[in-house]
Write a protein that holds these residues in place. Sequence first.
Motif, PDB file in Angstrom:
ATOM      1  N   SER A 189      -2.908  -5.497   0.361  1.00  0.00           N
ATOM      2  CA  SER A 189      -4.349  -5.769   0.400  1.00  0.00           C
ATOM      3  C   SER A 189      -4.642  -7.264   0.425  1.00  0.00           C
ATOM      4  O   SER A 189      -5.574  -7.712   1.105  1.00  0.00           O
ATOM      5  N   LYS A 239      -5.399   1.703   6.291  1.00  0.00           N
ATOM      6  CA  LYS A 239      -5.518   2.183   4.908  1.00  0.00           C
ATOM      7  C   LYS A 239      -5.541   3.722   4.838  1.00  0.00           C
ATOM      8  O   LYS A 239      -5.167   4.316   3.839  1.00  0.00           O
ATOM      9  N   ASP A 264       0.851  -1.202   0.000  1.00  0.00           N
ATOM     10  CA  ASP A 264       0.000   0.000   0.000  1.00  0.00           C
ATOM     11  C   ASP A 264       0.885   1.250   0.000  1.00  0.00           C
ATOM     12  O   ASP A 264       1.772   1.384   0.865  1.00  0.00           O
ATOM     13  N   GLN A 286      -4.143  -8.445   3.931  1.00  0.00           N
ATOM     14  CA  GLN A 286      -5.154  -7.813   4.796  1.00  0.00           C
ATOM     15  C   GLN A 286      -6.492  -8.549   4.675  1.00  0.00           C
ATOM     16  O   GLN A 286      -7.156  -8.822   5.682  1.00  0.00           O
TER      17      GLN A 286
END
Length: 413
Positions: A345, A366, A129, A348
Amino acid sequence: MHSSSRRLLAAVAVSTVVAVVGTACSSGSGSTDSKGAGSGTYTIWDPYPQFDKTSAWAKLLDECGTKAGVKIKRTAFDTSDLANKALLAAQQDNSADVLIVDNPVVSTLAEAGVLTTTGDNKLDTSNVDPNLLAAGQSGGKTYGTPIGANTLALYYNKKVLKTAGVDVASIKDWKSLTAALAKVKKAGKKGITFSAIGTEEGSFQFLPWFWGAGAKLTELDSPEGVSALSLWKNWLKKGYAPNSVLNNTQTTSWQEFASGDYAFAENGTWQLANAEKAGFDYGVLPVPGASGGTAAAPTGGEFVTIPVQGDTGRYATSQKLATCLTSTQNLYDTDTTLSYVAPTSEVQDKQVAANPKLKPWVDAVKSAKGRTSDDLGTKYPKISEQMWKAVQSALSGAESPKDAFTKAQSAAK
Protein backbone atom coordinates in the motif's frame (compact mmCIF):
# COMPACT_ATOMS: atom_id res chain seq x y z
CA MET A 1 13.40 -33.23 -0.47
CA HIS A 2 15.72 -35.91 -1.88
CA SER A 3 17.26 -35.13 -5.25
CA SER A 4 15.84 -38.29 -6.83
CA SER A 5 12.26 -37.43 -5.90
CA ARG A 6 12.93 -33.81 -6.80
CA ARG A 7 14.13 -34.94 -10.24
CA LEU A 8 10.97 -36.97 -10.74
CA LEU A 9 8.74 -34.09 -9.67
CA ALA A 10 10.70 -31.63 -11.75
CA ALA A 11 10.30 -33.76 -14.86
CA VAL A 12 6.53 -33.87 -14.30
CA ALA A 13 6.46 -30.14 -13.61
CA VAL A 14 8.16 -29.12 -16.88
CA SER A 15 5.04 -29.93 -18.85
CA THR A 16 2.88 -28.07 -16.30
CA VAL A 17 4.96 -24.93 -16.51
CA VAL A 18 4.66 -24.51 -20.26
CA ALA A 19 0.88 -24.17 -19.97
CA VAL A 20 0.71 -21.39 -17.39
CA VAL A 21 3.38 -18.84 -18.14
CA GLY A 22 3.57 -15.81 -20.35
CA THR A 23 0.06 -14.41 -20.03
CA ALA A 24 0.85 -10.91 -19.02
CA CYS A 25 4.53 -10.47 -19.54
CA SER A 26 6.97 -9.37 -22.19
CA SER A 27 9.20 -11.95 -23.82
CA GLY A 28 12.47 -12.40 -25.66
CA SER A 29 15.45 -14.66 -25.12
CA GLY A 30 18.66 -14.79 -23.13
CA SER A 31 21.83 -16.74 -22.76
CA THR A 32 22.14 -19.71 -20.41
CA ASP A 33 25.15 -19.11 -18.20
CA SER A 34 25.60 -21.25 -15.14
CA LYS A 35 26.64 -19.88 -11.77
CA GLY A 36 29.72 -17.68 -11.78
CA ALA A 37 32.76 -19.20 -10.18
CA GLY A 38 33.65 -18.14 -6.66
CA SER A 39 31.42 -17.19 -3.75
CA GLY A 40 31.82 -13.49 -4.56
CA THR A 41 29.54 -13.86 -7.61
CA TYR A 42 25.79 -14.36 -7.25
CA THR A 43 23.48 -15.30 -10.11
CA ILE A 44 20.10 -13.72 -10.77
CA TRP A 45 17.74 -15.05 -13.43
CA ASP A 46 14.86 -12.86 -14.57
CA PRO A 47 12.16 -12.82 -17.31
CA TYR A 48 12.95 -9.32 -18.59
CA PRO A 49 15.12 -9.79 -21.71
CA GLN A 50 13.71 -6.49 -23.01
CA PHE A 51 16.08 -4.76 -20.55
CA ASP A 52 19.74 -4.88 -21.58
CA LYS A 53 22.77 -4.23 -19.39
CA THR A 54 22.47 -0.45 -19.83
CA SER A 55 18.89 -0.43 -18.46
CA ALA A 56 17.77 0.91 -15.08
CA TRP A 57 16.76 -2.66 -14.13
CA ALA A 58 20.24 -4.12 -14.82
CA LYS A 59 21.83 -1.22 -12.92
CA LEU A 60 19.55 -1.86 -9.95
CA LEU A 61 20.69 -5.50 -9.83
CA ASP A 62 24.33 -4.36 -9.81
CA GLU A 63 23.61 -1.78 -7.08
CA CYS A 64 21.97 -4.42 -4.87
CA GLY A 65 25.03 -6.64 -5.44
CA THR A 66 27.38 -3.84 -4.43
CA LYS A 67 25.35 -3.23 -1.25
CA ALA A 68 25.59 -6.94 -0.41
CA GLY A 69 29.33 -6.95 -1.19
CA VAL A 70 29.09 -9.33 -4.18
CA LYS A 71 29.16 -9.24 -7.98
CA ILE A 72 25.98 -10.02 -9.89
CA LYS A 73 25.84 -12.32 -12.90
CA ARG A 74 22.46 -11.75 -14.50
CA THR A 75 20.76 -13.90 -17.15
CA ALA A 76 17.45 -12.91 -18.76
CA PHE A 77 15.14 -15.54 -20.26
CA ASP A 78 11.84 -15.68 -22.07
CA THR A 79 9.13 -16.28 -19.42
CA SER A 80 8.24 -19.89 -20.37
CA ASP A 81 11.90 -20.74 -20.96
CA LEU A 82 12.87 -19.48 -17.52
CA ALA A 83 10.58 -21.90 -15.66
CA ASN A 84 11.92 -24.93 -17.52
CA LYS A 85 15.55 -23.81 -17.09
CA ALA A 86 14.93 -23.36 -13.35
CA LEU A 87 13.63 -26.94 -13.05
CA LEU A 88 16.59 -28.37 -14.96
CA ALA A 89 19.12 -26.31 -12.98
CA ALA A 90 17.58 -27.58 -9.73
CA GLN A 91 18.05 -31.19 -10.84
CA GLN A 92 21.74 -30.46 -11.39
CA ASP A 93 22.09 -28.52 -8.07
CA ASN A 94 23.02 -25.49 -10.13
CA SER A 95 20.13 -23.14 -9.33
CA ALA A 96 20.40 -19.37 -9.58
CA ASP A 97 20.81 -17.63 -6.21
CA VAL A 98 17.81 -15.41 -6.89
CA LEU A 99 15.07 -16.35 -9.33
CA ILE A 100 12.37 -13.96 -10.53
CA VAL A 101 9.44 -15.91 -12.00
CA ASP A 102 5.88 -15.42 -13.25
CA ASN A 103 3.54 -15.87 -10.28
CA PRO A 104 1.59 -18.98 -11.43
CA VAL A 105 4.91 -20.85 -11.73
CA VAL A 106 5.83 -20.37 -8.06
CA SER A 107 3.63 -23.23 -6.82
CA THR A 108 4.94 -25.53 -9.58
CA LEU A 109 8.56 -24.85 -8.60
CA ALA A 110 7.67 -25.08 -4.89
CA GLU A 111 5.97 -28.46 -5.32
CA ALA A 112 9.00 -29.67 -7.28
CA GLY A 113 11.22 -28.81 -4.30
CA VAL A 114 13.09 -26.05 -6.13
CA LEU A 115 12.37 -23.09 -3.80
CA THR A 116 13.05 -22.22 -0.17
CA THR A 117 10.18 -20.89 1.97
CA THR A 118 10.17 -17.39 3.47
CA GLY A 119 10.29 -19.18 6.85
CA ASP A 120 13.64 -20.69 5.81
CA ASN A 121 15.13 -17.71 3.99
CA LYS A 122 13.78 -15.01 6.37
CA LEU A 123 12.38 -12.78 3.58
CA ASP A 124 10.03 -10.26 5.19
CA THR A 125 6.62 -10.21 3.46
CA SER A 126 4.67 -8.44 6.24
CA ASN A 127 3.90 -5.32 4.14
CA VAL A 128 2.71 -7.19 1.04
CA ASP A 129 -1.03 -7.16 0.23
CA PRO A 130 -2.31 -10.64 1.26
CA ASN A 131 -4.26 -11.20 -2.00
CA LEU A 132 -1.04 -10.71 -4.01
CA LEU A 133 1.10 -12.81 -1.65
CA ALA A 134 -1.40 -15.68 -2.02
CA ALA A 135 -0.17 -16.33 -5.58
CA GLY A 136 3.16 -17.47 -4.07
CA GLN A 137 1.67 -19.71 -1.41
CA SER A 138 1.30 -23.46 -1.53
CA GLY A 139 0.43 -25.93 1.22
CA GLY A 140 0.31 -23.14 3.82
CA LYS A 141 3.85 -21.91 3.08
CA THR A 142 5.08 -18.79 1.24
CA TYR A 143 7.78 -19.08 -1.43
CA GLY A 144 8.94 -15.55 -2.21
CA THR A 145 7.61 -12.03 -2.47
CA PRO A 146 5.93 -10.22 -5.40
CA ILE A 147 7.94 -7.59 -7.23
CA GLY A 148 4.77 -6.05 -8.64
CA ALA A 149 1.42 -6.95 -10.13
CA ASN A 150 -0.54 -6.23 -13.23
CA THR A 151 -4.12 -7.15 -13.89
CA LEU A 152 -7.09 -6.55 -16.16
CA ALA A 153 -9.68 -3.77 -16.33
CA LEU A 154 -11.86 -2.16 -18.98
CA TYR A 155 -10.38 0.65 -21.07
CA TYR A 156 -13.08 2.85 -22.59
CA ASN A 157 -13.14 5.39 -25.40
CA LYS A 158 -14.74 8.57 -24.02
CA LYS A 159 -15.78 9.91 -27.44
CA VAL A 160 -17.54 6.68 -28.48
CA LEU A 161 -19.48 6.59 -25.19
CA LYS A 162 -20.42 10.27 -25.51
CA THR A 163 -21.70 9.73 -29.07
CA ALA A 164 -23.82 6.82 -27.82
CA GLY A 165 -25.15 8.83 -24.86
CA VAL A 166 -23.61 6.50 -22.27
CA ASP A 167 -22.63 7.88 -18.87
CA VAL A 168 -19.76 5.71 -17.66
CA ALA A 169 -20.83 6.28 -14.04
CA SER A 170 -24.01 4.29 -14.79
CA ILE A 171 -21.98 1.10 -15.44
CA LYS A 172 -22.05 -0.77 -12.15
CA ASP A 173 -22.83 -4.41 -13.04
CA TRP A 174 -23.34 -6.75 -16.02
CA LYS A 175 -26.84 -5.51 -16.74
CA SER A 176 -25.79 -1.84 -17.00
CA LEU A 177 -22.68 -2.76 -19.02
CA THR A 178 -24.76 -4.77 -21.49
CA ALA A 179 -27.25 -1.87 -21.75
CA ALA A 180 -24.33 0.46 -22.55
CA LEU A 181 -23.13 -1.93 -25.28
CA ALA A 182 -26.65 -1.95 -26.79
CA LYS A 183 -26.64 1.88 -26.93
CA VAL A 184 -23.18 1.90 -28.54
CA LYS A 185 -24.27 -0.54 -31.23
CA LYS A 186 -27.44 1.45 -31.88
CA ALA A 187 -25.26 4.55 -32.38
CA GLY A 188 -23.38 2.69 -35.14
CA LYS A 189 -20.21 2.05 -33.12
CA LYS A 190 -18.56 -1.17 -31.92
CA GLY A 191 -19.06 -2.50 -28.40
CA ILE A 192 -16.34 -4.45 -26.62
CA THR A 193 -13.25 -6.40 -27.61
CA PHE A 194 -11.34 -8.98 -25.56
CA SER A 195 -9.21 -12.08 -25.99
CA ALA A 196 -10.94 -15.47 -25.95
CA ILE A 197 -8.16 -17.36 -27.75
CA GLY A 198 -7.66 -21.06 -26.92
CA THR A 199 -4.61 -20.49 -24.69
CA GLU A 200 -3.88 -19.25 -21.18
CA GLU A 201 -4.56 -15.70 -22.44
CA GLY A 202 -8.18 -16.71 -23.07
CA SER A 203 -8.58 -18.07 -19.54
CA PHE A 204 -6.81 -15.03 -18.08
CA GLN A 205 -9.33 -12.72 -19.78
CA PHE A 206 -12.36 -14.85 -18.89
CA LEU A 207 -11.51 -15.13 -15.19
CA PRO A 208 -12.79 -11.67 -14.08
CA TRP A 209 -16.22 -12.56 -15.47
CA PHE A 210 -16.09 -16.10 -14.05
CA TRP A 211 -15.02 -14.89 -10.60
CA GLY A 212 -17.28 -11.84 -10.91
CA ALA A 213 -20.23 -14.24 -11.16
CA GLY A 214 -19.14 -15.88 -7.89
CA ALA A 215 -17.88 -19.06 -9.59
CA LYS A 216 -15.02 -21.24 -8.30
CA LEU A 217 -12.31 -22.89 -10.42
CA THR A 218 -13.04 -26.24 -8.75
CA GLU A 219 -16.61 -26.12 -10.14
CA LEU A 220 -16.46 -24.94 -13.74
CA ASP A 221 -20.01 -26.15 -14.43
CA SER A 222 -21.69 -24.24 -11.58
CA PRO A 223 -24.67 -22.04 -12.56
CA GLU A 224 -22.44 -19.02 -11.83
CA GLY A 225 -19.72 -20.23 -14.21
CA VAL A 226 -22.31 -20.94 -16.90
CA SER A 227 -23.80 -17.44 -16.47
CA ALA A 228 -20.39 -15.85 -17.15
CA LEU A 229 -19.92 -17.85 -20.35
CA SER A 230 -23.51 -17.06 -21.37
CA LEU A 231 -22.76 -13.34 -20.95
CA TRP A 232 -19.90 -13.51 -23.48
CA LYS A 233 -21.92 -15.77 -25.79
CA ASN A 234 -24.85 -13.30 -25.84
CA TRP A 235 -22.52 -10.38 -26.56
CA LEU A 236 -21.27 -12.18 -29.68
CA LYS A 237 -24.79 -13.19 -30.70
CA LYS A 238 -26.07 -9.61 -30.45
CA GLY A 239 -23.02 -8.16 -32.19
CA TYR A 240 -21.78 -6.30 -29.11
CA ALA A 241 -18.44 -8.13 -29.40
CA PRO A 242 -16.78 -9.24 -32.67
CA ASN A 243 -16.25 -12.87 -33.68
CA SER A 244 -12.53 -12.04 -33.90
CA VAL A 245 -12.34 -12.47 -30.10
CA LEU A 246 -12.06 -16.22 -30.74
CA ASN A 247 -8.59 -15.73 -32.21
CA ASN A 248 -7.65 -12.48 -30.47
CA THR A 249 -4.58 -12.36 -28.29
CA GLN A 250 -4.39 -9.48 -25.82
CA THR A 251 -2.21 -7.69 -28.36
CA THR A 252 -4.59 -8.05 -31.34
CA SER A 253 -7.55 -7.20 -29.14
CA TRP A 254 -5.72 -4.01 -28.11
CA GLN A 255 -5.09 -3.16 -31.78
CA GLU A 256 -8.87 -3.36 -32.40
CA PHE A 257 -9.50 -0.92 -29.55
CA ALA A 258 -6.68 1.38 -30.70
CA SER A 259 -8.51 1.79 -34.03
CA GLY A 260 -10.86 4.14 -32.15
CA ASP A 261 -14.07 2.32 -33.16
CA TYR A 262 -14.69 0.37 -29.95
CA ALA A 263 -16.32 1.60 -26.76
CA PHE A 264 -14.51 -0.88 -24.49
CA ALA A 265 -11.53 -3.24 -24.39
CA GLU A 266 -10.64 -5.65 -21.64
CA ASN A 267 -6.88 -5.38 -21.27
CA GLY A 268 -4.03 -4.91 -18.85
CA THR A 269 -1.91 -2.41 -16.99
CA TRP A 270 0.86 -3.12 -19.52
CA GLN A 271 -1.12 -1.26 -22.24
CA LEU A 272 -0.98 2.08 -20.40
CA ALA A 273 1.85 3.47 -22.53
CA ASN A 274 -0.01 2.39 -25.69
CA ALA A 275 -3.20 4.01 -24.40
CA GLU A 276 -1.36 7.32 -24.09
CA LYS A 277 -0.27 6.97 -27.73
CA ALA A 278 -3.71 5.95 -29.07
CA GLY A 279 -4.67 9.50 -29.98
CA PHE A 280 -8.07 9.57 -28.25
CA ASP A 281 -9.37 10.29 -24.78
CA TYR A 282 -9.66 7.10 -22.74
CA GLY A 283 -10.66 6.07 -19.24
CA VAL A 284 -10.31 2.90 -17.16
CA LEU A 285 -13.03 1.06 -15.27
CA PRO A 286 -12.51 -2.03 -13.09
CA VAL A 287 -14.38 -5.07 -14.47
CA PRO A 288 -17.78 -5.03 -12.72
CA GLY A 289 -19.10 -8.05 -10.81
CA ALA A 290 -22.34 -9.67 -12.02
CA SER A 291 -24.49 -7.82 -9.51
CA GLY A 292 -22.15 -4.91 -8.72
CA GLY A 293 -18.83 -4.19 -7.07
CA THR A 294 -15.43 -4.93 -8.57
CA ALA A 295 -14.80 -8.43 -9.93
CA ALA A 296 -11.60 -10.18 -8.90
CA ALA A 297 -9.30 -10.11 -11.90
CA PRO A 298 -6.28 -12.44 -12.11
CA THR A 299 -2.87 -11.09 -11.18
CA GLY A 300 0.04 -11.13 -13.54
CA GLY A 301 3.52 -10.16 -12.44
CA GLU A 302 6.52 -11.88 -10.91
CA PHE A 303 7.80 -13.16 -7.58
CA VAL A 304 11.35 -12.80 -6.27
CA THR A 305 12.27 -16.27 -4.96
CA ILE A 306 15.35 -17.92 -3.46
CA PRO A 307 16.02 -21.41 -4.84
CA VAL A 308 17.33 -24.34 -2.77
CA GLN A 309 21.16 -24.51 -2.77
CA GLY A 310 23.54 -27.33 -1.90
CA ASP A 311 25.68 -24.66 -0.21
CA THR A 312 23.28 -23.24 2.40
CA GLY A 313 25.84 -20.56 3.31
CA ARG A 314 24.67 -18.61 0.23
CA TYR A 315 21.17 -17.93 1.58
CA ALA A 316 22.08 -14.93 3.79
CA THR A 317 23.44 -12.95 0.83
CA SER A 318 20.59 -14.07 -1.46
CA GLN A 319 18.15 -12.77 1.16
CA LYS A 320 19.96 -9.40 1.17
CA LEU A 321 19.68 -9.22 -2.64
CA ALA A 322 15.95 -10.10 -2.64
CA THR A 323 15.28 -7.59 0.17
CA CYS A 324 17.13 -4.86 -1.73
CA LEU A 325 15.14 -5.52 -4.94
CA THR A 326 11.83 -5.27 -3.07
CA SER A 327 12.63 -2.29 -0.80
CA THR A 328 10.15 0.59 -0.95
CA GLN A 329 12.27 2.89 -3.16
CA ASN A 330 13.40 0.11 -5.49
CA LEU A 331 9.87 -1.27 -5.84
CA TYR A 332 8.67 2.18 -6.85
CA ASP A 333 11.37 2.53 -9.52
CA THR A 334 11.03 -1.05 -10.80
CA ASP A 335 7.22 -1.03 -10.94
CA THR A 336 7.23 2.31 -12.76
CA THR A 337 9.62 0.79 -15.35
CA LEU A 338 7.52 -2.38 -15.72
CA SER A 339 4.09 -0.62 -15.69
CA TYR A 340 3.22 -2.67 -12.63
CA VAL A 341 1.20 -1.80 -9.56
CA ALA A 342 3.36 -2.24 -6.46
CA PRO A 343 2.52 -5.04 -4.00
CA THR A 344 2.44 -2.78 -0.91
CA SER A 345 0.00 0.00 0.00
CA GLU A 346 2.83 2.41 0.82
CA VAL A 347 4.29 2.20 -2.69
CA GLN A 348 0.84 2.12 -4.35
CA ASP A 349 0.01 5.46 -2.67
CA LYS A 350 3.30 6.89 -3.96
CA GLN A 351 2.49 5.66 -7.50
CA VAL A 352 -0.98 7.24 -7.50
CA ALA A 353 0.41 10.53 -6.13
CA ALA A 354 2.87 10.61 -9.06
CA ASN A 355 0.32 9.45 -11.66
CA PRO A 356 -3.40 9.76 -10.75
CA LYS A 357 -4.32 7.66 -13.83
CA LEU A 358 -3.07 4.61 -11.90
CA LYS A 359 -5.91 4.89 -9.34
CA PRO A 360 -8.36 2.49 -11.11
CA TRP A 361 -5.47 0.02 -11.59
CA VAL A 362 -4.57 0.11 -7.90
CA ASP A 363 -8.26 -0.54 -7.11
CA ALA A 364 -8.31 -3.46 -9.57
CA VAL A 365 -5.11 -4.95 -8.11
CA LYS A 366 -6.51 -4.66 -4.57
CA SER A 367 -9.46 -6.84 -5.65
CA ALA A 368 -7.32 -9.16 -7.81
CA LYS A 369 -6.58 -12.80 -7.15
CA GLY A 370 -3.77 -15.20 -8.04
CA ARG A 371 -4.66 -17.92 -10.52
CA THR A 372 -3.14 -20.58 -8.26
CA SER A 373 -4.69 -19.12 -5.06
CA ASP A 374 -7.16 -21.20 -3.01
CA ASP A 375 -4.34 -23.75 -2.80
CA LEU A 376 -4.92 -24.85 -6.41
CA GLY A 377 -1.18 -24.89 -7.14
CA THR A 378 -0.29 -27.23 -9.99
CA LYS A 379 -3.97 -28.17 -10.53
CA TYR A 380 -4.55 -24.73 -12.09
CA PRO A 381 -3.04 -25.37 -15.57
CA LYS A 382 -5.27 -28.42 -16.10
CA ILE A 383 -8.41 -26.53 -15.03
CA SER A 384 -7.43 -23.53 -17.14
CA GLU A 385 -6.96 -25.63 -20.27
CA GLN A 386 -10.48 -27.07 -19.92
CA MET A 387 -11.80 -23.57 -19.27
CA TRP A 388 -10.38 -22.05 -22.46
CA LYS A 389 -11.55 -25.06 -24.48
CA ALA A 390 -15.10 -24.57 -23.13
CA VAL A 391 -15.02 -20.84 -23.89
CA GLN A 392 -13.93 -21.57 -27.47
CA SER A 393 -16.57 -24.25 -27.88
CA ALA A 394 -19.43 -22.08 -26.60
CA LEU A 395 -18.44 -18.90 -28.45
CA SER A 396 -17.99 -20.74 -31.75
CA GLY A 397 -21.46 -22.25 -31.37
CA ALA A 398 -20.26 -25.85 -31.14
CA GLU A 399 -21.87 -26.34 -27.70
CA SER A 400 -24.11 -24.45 -25.30
CA PRO A 401 -22.32 -22.77 -22.36
CA LYS A 402 -23.84 -25.36 -20.01
CA ASP A 403 -22.75 -28.38 -22.10
CA ALA A 404 -19.28 -26.91 -22.69
CA PHE A 405 -18.68 -26.43 -18.97
CA THR A 406 -20.17 -29.80 -18.01
CA LYS A 407 -17.67 -31.46 -20.34
CA ALA A 408 -14.85 -29.23 -19.07
CA GLN A 409 -15.55 -30.04 -15.42
CA SER A 410 -15.46 -33.79 -16.00
CA ALA A 411 -12.18 -33.48 -17.95
CA ALA A 412 -10.61 -31.21 -15.30
CA LYS A 413 -11.32 -33.79 -12.60
